[in-house]
Design an enzyme around this catalytic site. Structure first.
Site, mmCIF file in Angstrom:
data_model
loop_
_atom_site.group_PDB
_atom_site.id
_atom_site.type_symbol
_atom_site.label_atom_id
_atom_site.label_comp_id
_atom_site.label_asym_id
_atom_site.label_seq_id
_atom_site.Cartn_x
_atom_site.Cartn_y
_atom_site.Cartn_z
ATOM 1 N N HIS A 103 75.198 55.161 135.579
ATOM 2 C CA HIS A 103 75.018 55.417 137.013
ATOM 3 C C HIS A 103 73.625 54.995 137.450
ATOM 4 C CE1 HIS A 103 77.761 58.429 135.277
ATOM 5 N NE2 HIS A 103 78.513 58.106 136.300
ATOM 6 N N GLY A 144 83.843 59.476 138.145
ATOM 7 C CA GLY A 144 83.434 58.740 139.322
ATOM 8 C C GLY A 144 83.925 57.302 139.262
ATOM 9 N N LYS A 151 84.181 62.333 130.269
ATOM 10 C CA LYS A 151 82.828 61.874 129.942
ATOM 11 C C LYS A 151 81.843 63.019 130.205
ATOM 12 C CE LYS A 151 82.517 58.062 132.529
ATOM 13 N NZ LYS A 151 83.638 58.415 133.410
ATOM 14 N N GLY A 182 83.472 53.184 140.067
ATOM 15 C CA GLY A 182 82.313 52.309 139.909
ATOM 16 C C GLY A 182 82.140 51.801 138.496
ATOM 17 N N HIS A 183 83.044 52.242 137.596
ATOM 18 C CA HIS A 183 82.953 51.812 136.194
ATOM 19 C C HIS A 183 84.133 50.928 135.806
ATOM 20 C CE1 HIS A 183 79.874 54.835 136.022
ATOM 21 N NE2 HIS A 183 80.726 55.804 136.273
#
Lengths: 332, 332
Positions: free
Chosen positions: A219, A53, A104, A55-56
């Site tokens: 998250h 995803g 991950k 956002g990291h």
């Protein structure tokens, strides 16, 4: 929600457009498929892909380049990339020596990378090996996870496996060291504030004015406990104790990362690093290499995480090898 | 106030301790005097010093090293370093070829660097030249400033003058290019949130839930106006218009930096960079080099700033030269 964005549904695309413009000599960004490729593809090496995803950032797209990844598959924010996307990247980067997937440990990621590996093998005869990163000691299972979550240690795996791949090592050797790095790495994080997912428009969770969350996920998944804010020294103890209770790091050297969650200033991260290194030293754990900054983040969350890798000589040597990516860069 | 700190009065000392531990091979940190020195002192070059209030990390301590600074004098948070401190650093780094002071244009900084230069000349016969950085187009005078403020452009000055100094150029040549970079650089920033100074314990200013401050200073000084939050595209227009209205950047290449204020995630900074580069292109301004990330920050402020430098061939070549600091690093 206050963010520097346009339409929340376009954040990944818009951000990748900016990344493409900012790194024209380093990256080839496929804005339609959300795949970030390394320029100057090397044809005599095992290829390495990661993703997950968005956002990291800088993980994973910011780690594409010499000495780390050949491609990153960017999902929507906190959402797994899809099998077709991963298969396309896998097929494109394969140079005949096989492809390592660094994944991950989140259920969607594991499933979609697995499916992509099967598709790539069946349709294009690409040999794929996989390492699943699960370094977070905070919780055994989690919202999106069976088993431990993969967090900051992913950087260690990408860096060290990436460096080995540059030497021309074969797929099994690259997979083996990736697994070895993961097996020797532990992480634990804490949040001062929640992150806010653009599409949701409000904080993922609520924290009181003086409250923190220990063992936070990247998250915003729940950790171990909430408690009142403490001093950096006391918080560093929590990080160090959580990690060292899980693995014996005494003896050999370690690589330590004090990573920000995205919204904590660098001065605080250095401060926390200093506390952590001193506490590790008290336990007889010698930091041989370190990294302080925002590397594996959680959007606009304030907080930090400590990741420690028990490193052997080979790992240290590979860690030191040149790396040239948007997010991590050093020379000889 | 939620911060990863111990006693607010110790934040600079504690953070420098962490920095020293994190960069044992790169920096010599004098924790008592709050001076950060470069290791491997070069004896055949002009020395360069900068400094100012802490809270803008990685500026300045993070830019000490090969290709940038020889020392950084760290004041308390948002407070000028003192003359004795600057004089000590000046005397220590001088290798007989003189010392350049790079000073952001704030009244206290300018005064204290000037006093230190006089003391160093009188007591130790050190030749000091000074460049005052004043790239912020937002306001003419400000809370702590007569004339324009020095902000993100400081990085350009430190980098390019630092690279020239490595070539063995003399003090006048290094001063001249530092001045030239400053004269060709303009910056403009905006804030989504206030910063919080640790000793104050509460936000420096109040912004409404949907409000931003255009033209913000890096200490939270007032900018040009407050207005409702807009899209990244509209905000990028404000940044680009403010800068290009002040200097003609058409024709030659530019170096552009989209810098975060500290608490905005990298994904938003890339997104904003993409918008800005596209708008600059529409105006016929060609970005030759770019930098996206947190470089000249304001503690935990969310927001960003655009800095643009009209670069000649010499500046571009120096920009590309190897640099090895905690905050900026690239090889050949």
């Amino acid at each position: 929600m206050k963010k520097l964005i346009n339409d929340p549904k376009d954040v990944v695309t818009d951000s990748l457009k900016g990344m493409a413009l900012a790194h024209p000599d380093l990256l080839d960004v496929d804005v339609d498929t959300h795949i970030v490729y390394r320029q100057l593809k090397k044809t005599d090496k095992v290829a390495i892909i990661s993703g997950g995803g968005s956002g990291h950032e800088p993980l994973h797209a910011g780690f594409v380049g010499h000495g780390m990844l050949d491609a990153a598959c960017c999902g929507e924010v906190f959402t797994s990339p899809v099998p077709d996307q991963i298969m396309e990247a896998t097929t494109k980067v394969n140079a005949g020596k096989g492809v390592l997937h660094i994944v991950k440990n989140y259920t969607g990621d594991v499933m979609n990378f697995e499916m992509a590996a099967e598709l790539a093998a069946a349709e294009s005869d690409v040999e794929v090996a996989t390492v699943v990163v699960n370094d977070d000691v905070a919780v055994q299972d989690s919202l999106y996870t069976a088993g431990r979550r993969g967090v900051g240690g992913t950087l260690f795996v990408e860096r060290i496996a990436g460096a080995l791949a540059e030497t021309g090592a074969d797929l099994e050797a690259v997979r083996e060291i990736a697994q070895r790095v993961n097996d020797n790495t532990r992480s634990f994080g804490l949040a001062l504030t929640s992150c806010t997912v653009p599409a949701a428009g409000r904080p993922t969770f609520d924290l009181g004015e003086d409250e923190i969350e220990l063992g936070i996920g990247i998250h915003g998944e729940p950790g171990r406990e909430r408690r009142p804010l403490q001093s950096a020294h006391e918080l560093a103890k929590e990080l160090v104790e959580a990690i060292t209770a899980d693995l014996d790091f005494t003896g050999g050297p370690v690589i330590a990362m004090l990573g920000g969650m995205g919204a904590s200033p660098l001065s605080e991260l250095y401060l926390m690093y200093g506390e952590c290194e001193a506490l590790l030293a008290e336990k007889g754990i010698k930091v041989a290499r370190s990294l302080v900054g925002n590397y594996v983040t959680s959007l606009d969350m304030a907080g930090c995480a400590l990741s420690v890798c028990r490193a052997d000589d080979e790992m240290l040597k590979l860690w030191d090898a040149p790396v040239k990516t948007a997010g991590l860069q050093w020379g000889e």
